[in-house]
Write a protein that holds these residues in place. Structure first.
Motif, PDB file in Angstrom:
ATOM      1  N   GLY A   1       0.810  -1.217   0.000  1.00  0.00           N
ATOM      2  CA  GLY A   1       0.000   0.000   0.000  1.00  0.00           C
ATOM      3  C   GLY A   1       0.837   1.258   0.000  1.00  0.00           C
ATOM      4  N   GLY A   2       0.199   2.373  -0.302  1.00  0.00           N
ATOM      5  CA  GLY A   2       0.892   3.652  -0.320  1.00  0.00           C
ATOM      6  C   GLY A   2       1.903   3.765  -1.441  1.00  0.00           C
ATOM      7  N   PHE A   3       1.586   3.171  -2.581  1.00  0.00           N
ATOM      8  CA  PHE A   3       2.526   3.120  -3.702  1.00  0.00           C
ATOM      9  C   PHE A   3       1.803   3.540  -4.976  1.00  0.00           C
ATOM     10  N   LYS A   4       2.348   4.541  -5.659  1.00  0.00           N
ATOM     11  CA  LYS A   4       1.763   5.004  -6.912  1.00  0.00           C
ATOM     12  C   LYS A   4       2.780   4.793  -8.033  1.00  0.00           C
TER      13      LYS A   4
ATOM     14  N   HIS B   1      -0.997   0.388 -11.949  1.00  0.00           N
ATOM     15  CA  HIS B   1      -0.236   1.554 -12.404  1.00  0.00           C
ATOM     16  C   HIS B   1      -1.088   2.360 -13.377  1.00  0.00           C
ATOM     17  N   GLU B   2      -0.678   3.590 -13.583  1.00  0.00           N
ATOM     18  CA  GLU B   2      -1.348   4.469 -14.538  1.00  0.00           C
ATOM     19  C   GLU B   2      -0.522   4.497 -15.819  1.00  0.00           C
ATOM     20  N   TRP B   3      -1.173   4.217 -16.937  1.00  0.00           N
ATOM     21  CA  TRP B   3      -0.466   4.252 -18.217  1.00  0.00           C
ATOM     22  C   TRP B   3      -0.591   5.658 -18.784  1.00  0.00           C
ATOM     23  N   LEU B   4       0.534   6.307 -18.955  1.00  0.00           N
ATOM     24  CA  LEU B   4       0.551   7.701 -19.402  1.00  0.00           C
ATOM     25  C   LEU B   4       0.704   7.835 -20.913  1.00  0.00           C
ATOM     26  N   GLY B   5       0.802   6.720 -21.617  1.00  0.00           N
ATOM     27  CA  GLY B   5       0.987   6.741 -23.059  1.00  0.00           C
ATOM     28  C   GLY B   5       2.350   6.193 -23.439  1.00  0.00           C
ATOM     29  N   ASP B   6       2.596   6.073 -24.724  1.00  0.00           N
ATOM     30  CA  ASP B   6       3.867   5.533 -25.191  1.00  0.00           C
ATOM     31  C   ASP B   6       4.663   6.539 -26.010  1.00  0.00           C
ATOM     32  N   SER B   7       4.347   7.813 -25.835  1.00  0.00           N
ATOM     33  CA  SER B   7       5.049   8.862 -26.568  1.00  0.00           C
ATOM     34  C   SER B   7       6.142   9.481 -25.702  1.00  0.00           C
ATOM     35  N   ALA B   8       7.304   9.679 -26.296  1.00  0.00           N
ATOM     36  CA  ALA B   8       8.406  10.307 -25.561  1.00  0.00           C
ATOM     37  C   ALA B   8       8.080  11.749 -25.189  1.00  0.00           C
ATOM     38  N   ALA B   9       7.112  12.351 -25.894  1.00  0.00           N
ATOM     39  CA  ALA B   9       6.732  13.736 -25.597  1.00  0.00           C
ATOM     40  C   ALA B   9       6.166  13.858 -24.181  1.00  0.00           C
TER      41      ALA B   9
END
Length: 691
Positions: free
Chosen positions: A392-395, A409-417
């Protein structure tokens, strides 16, 4: 802290500790089947029953917390009789087929039956039989032997994070099975074999081929990935029969990835066991003298600028320092250990290490993964991250391939931008990292081996500095390597010298004619067909793509066949141990280089392993000690700013089961590739003998 008495001995322990754990502190052994130190408590085998005074009946010591003033008896007549009763019930339905069981000789049930079993059975009814299950090409099942300890269920659910096993039905009809009709697609499934206390789950590829007491055991280090897990190599004669994990809490705890465990059959297939020289377009067997003479003839009169060397992913440090010294003597600065073209900066050690350490990742409370799929690249490390997530307590967030990492986990995309946005504060995840006490970044080789890898490395450092990833007593900037040889090569400076060419430059130079001779040290992941008309010398253990392209083939030793130094992804210097001898005329790689140096008239100044390791320590002081982690200095700039590619970030590994010459030569790994299909990412570009 409660104080209790166990078998007449008083002990004070922390609150919450179980009776079994307290007894172990006193050196008192209590038998068990279902209990395991790294799994949740089940308390269902009842083998660990003990008597606690003033309690109405026996209690299972693995699940009973200690209490103030408890008086516990672990081996009186009442306890022994209860355990004998439990053992009798466990053996009611057991087939008692020890003579044909692969677990024979290392079976917990067998061992404990010797102490607590009766001399005759009283059970006259029909025995229960359970249909065997298909768990895939790695784990053999014989479920009638199962005593339902549920260790396998707890491991696959808690540690591996792929909950496909469970108990079906109830009472005498209960059985352990898959919830759906699919193979065990976890990269850690082989650990079920180690955990099973009976012969219900065994090694399928090696079924009925060995007995435990026939095997010679050698403690060594894994070189199939960059984690450097502690392993035990079991051999019979001059053949590796199996590889098992050893306990090392700093690296792999007691787990091991399936490729490291089951690719052993690749150690005896497609081996190079004698030198070869290409004549009239074909490789023909030759003597060592003929092979060396052919090399000397082609190198005669060549300027150093036309000679190059590329180190593969399993090249040991002794070989790399020898080749580096030899090429320096020949006047060449064209050397590189980054055969995937990763934009790593060898001048700043903190820029290419897993600085938090493998065990230290459990202290992180926020994590950003960049261009990596740790489940495929380092499944044991991924299990540690999952372990931290479960507390717990892990993002966590990922910028890269979208995959099931077994932790939320949160997927933020696959773009280097996206990385540029995080670095500049335009993305909210930067605030998550800032708010964390111990934030961490994992930067994968999939990001660094791109054309814009240097720019991504610079962005990762910028994010680390902005988010406070490096602070007093904590460095959460981590580079996850996939090659066992990579960190050692960088530590030795096996990178282009002044005016030298990197891997891309060497290949391009060979194609254009600017490079006339190339040494491949087990380097099979490069475009070997793009080497043009260059004279290629291949030093390695397997007939993979590099050997097929070579003009001279020099047979080397695999990691189980030599005492060799590797540095793992966190910078820990470790050494493999010789378990068997190399086949045929093959030799330890650095000895081949040393012998070749005499023929070339540039004799290297070392003849023994101690001398070559002293040379390594002279090049870099980290090699002066083993199994010691020294923190690397932070603050130096690394990477370089530049334009980012629109190409999606991807993992460096597509097919987990085939990543190197050994695993590509393995029939078992080929079966896994076929069985798990898209689950293993089998659209990987094939090379070498499977091309």
């Amino acid at each position: 802290m409660p104080k209790l008495t166990i078998d007449g001995r008083e002990i004070e322990v922390e609150a919450g500790v179980t009776i079994l754990q307290a007894a172990e502190e006193l050196g008192i052994e209590i038998p068990r089947f279902c209990y395991h130190e790294r799994l949740a408590v089940a308390g269902n085998c009842r083998m660990c029953l003990v008597e606690v005074e003033k309690m109405p009946k026996m209690v299972s010591s693995c699940s009973q917390p200690v209490g103030e003033g408890m008086v516990v008896h672990t081996n009186n007549a009442k306890v022994r009789k209860a355990r004998q009763g439990v053992m009798e019930f466990l053996l009611i339905n057991h087939p008692l087929d020890c003579p044909i069981c692969d677990q024979g000789g290392e079976c917990d049930l067998q061992d404990q039956a010797m102490t607590y079993g009766g001399d005759r059975g009283r059970y006259q009814e029909e025995k229960r039989a359970v249909e065997d299950k298909t768990y895939g090409p790695l784990v053999q099942t014989w479920m009638t032997r199962c005593i339902q300890c549920t260790r396998c269920v707890r491991f696959i659910t808690e540690i591996a994070g792929t909950p496909v096993l469970g108990g079906l039905h109830r009472g005498e009809h209960m059985e352990i099975s898959k919830y759906v009709d699919a193979a065990l697609s976890s990269e850690l499934s082989g650990n079920l074999i180690d955990l099973c206390p009976v012969g219900a789950l065994t090694n399928k590829p090696a079924a009925y081929t060995y007995r435990a007491w026939e095997l010679k055991k050698t403690e060594s280090v894994d070189a199939m990935d960059a984690l450097g897990a502690a392993i035990r190599v079991d051999t019979r004669g001059n053949e590796v029969v199996r590889i098992l994990p050893r306990v090392n809490d700093d690296i792999n705890e007691e787990w091991l990835g399936d490729r490291s465990r089951f690719a052993v059959d690749g150690l005896k297939r497609q081996r190079l066991d004698r030198p070869y020289v290409r004549k009239d377009g074909k490789l023909v067997p030759a003597s060592w003298g003929e092979a060396f003479a052919a090399i000397a003839d082609r190198l005669k009169g060549l300027p150093g600028s036309k000679i190059a060397a590329i180190a593969g992913d399993q090249t040991d440090c002794e070989t790399m320092v020898a080749v580096k010294d030899l090429l320096a003597a020949l006047g060449s600065a064209n050397i590189d250990c980054r055969q995937d073209g990763a934009k790593l900066d060898a001048s700043v050690r903190a820029s290419y290490l897993f600085n938090s350490t493998i065990a230290g990742i459990e202290d992180a409370d926020a994590l950003l993964v960049i261009g990596s799929n740790p489940r495929k690249e380092a499944p044991v490390l991924n299990a540690r991250i999952r372990k931290r997530y479960l507390e717990g307590g892990f993002k966590a967030a990922v910028v890269g391939p979208k995959a099931d990492l077994t932790f939320k986990h949160e997927w933020l995309g696959d773009s280097a931008a996206v990385l540029a946005d995080i670095a500049s504060g335009k993305h909210p995840f930067l605030e998550v990292l800032k708010a964390a006490k111990k934030p961490a970044i994992i930067l994968g080789q999939g990001a660094l081996s791109r054309d814009d890898g240097a720019a991504i490395l610079a962005l990762a450092k910028k994010i680390a500095d902005a988010a406070g990833v490096v602070a007093e007593g904590w460095n959460g900037f981590n580079v996850l390597h996939t090659a066992a040889a990579r960190v050692g090569g960088l530590d030795l400076g096996f990178v282009p010298g002044q005016g030298g060419r990197d891997v891309a430059g060497i290949v391009a130079g060979a194609a254009s004619g600017d490079i006339s001779a190339v040494f491949l040290l087990g380097a099979d992941e490069i475009d070997t067909q793009g080497l043009g008309n260059a004279f290629v010398v291949y030093l390695g253990s397997h007939g993979d793509s590099g050997a097929q392209r070579a003009d001279v083939v020099l047979p080397g030793a695999a990691y189980t066949e030599k005492s060799a130094t590797f540095v793992n992804t966190e910078g820990r210097v470790q050494r493999t141990q010789l378990a068997i001898f190399p086949p045929g005329e093959a030799k330890e790689d650095w000895r081949v280089v040393r012998a070749l140096s005499d023929v070339l008239g540039q004799a290297l100044p070392y003849d023994t392993p101690a001398q070559v390791r002293a040379r390594m320590a002279a090049v870099n002081a980290v090699f002066a000690t083993q199994n010691v982690l020294a923190s690397a200095a932070w603050g130096s700039a690394f990477g370089s700013e530049g334009p980012l590619s629109d190409k999606p970030l991807a993992s460096a590994i597509d097919n987990y089961y085939m990543t190197d010459p050994i695993s590509r030569a393995s029939k078992t790994m080929a079966e896994c590739t076929a069985a798990f299909g898209e689950g293993c990412g089998c659209n990987q570009k094939k090379t070498g003998t499977h091309g």
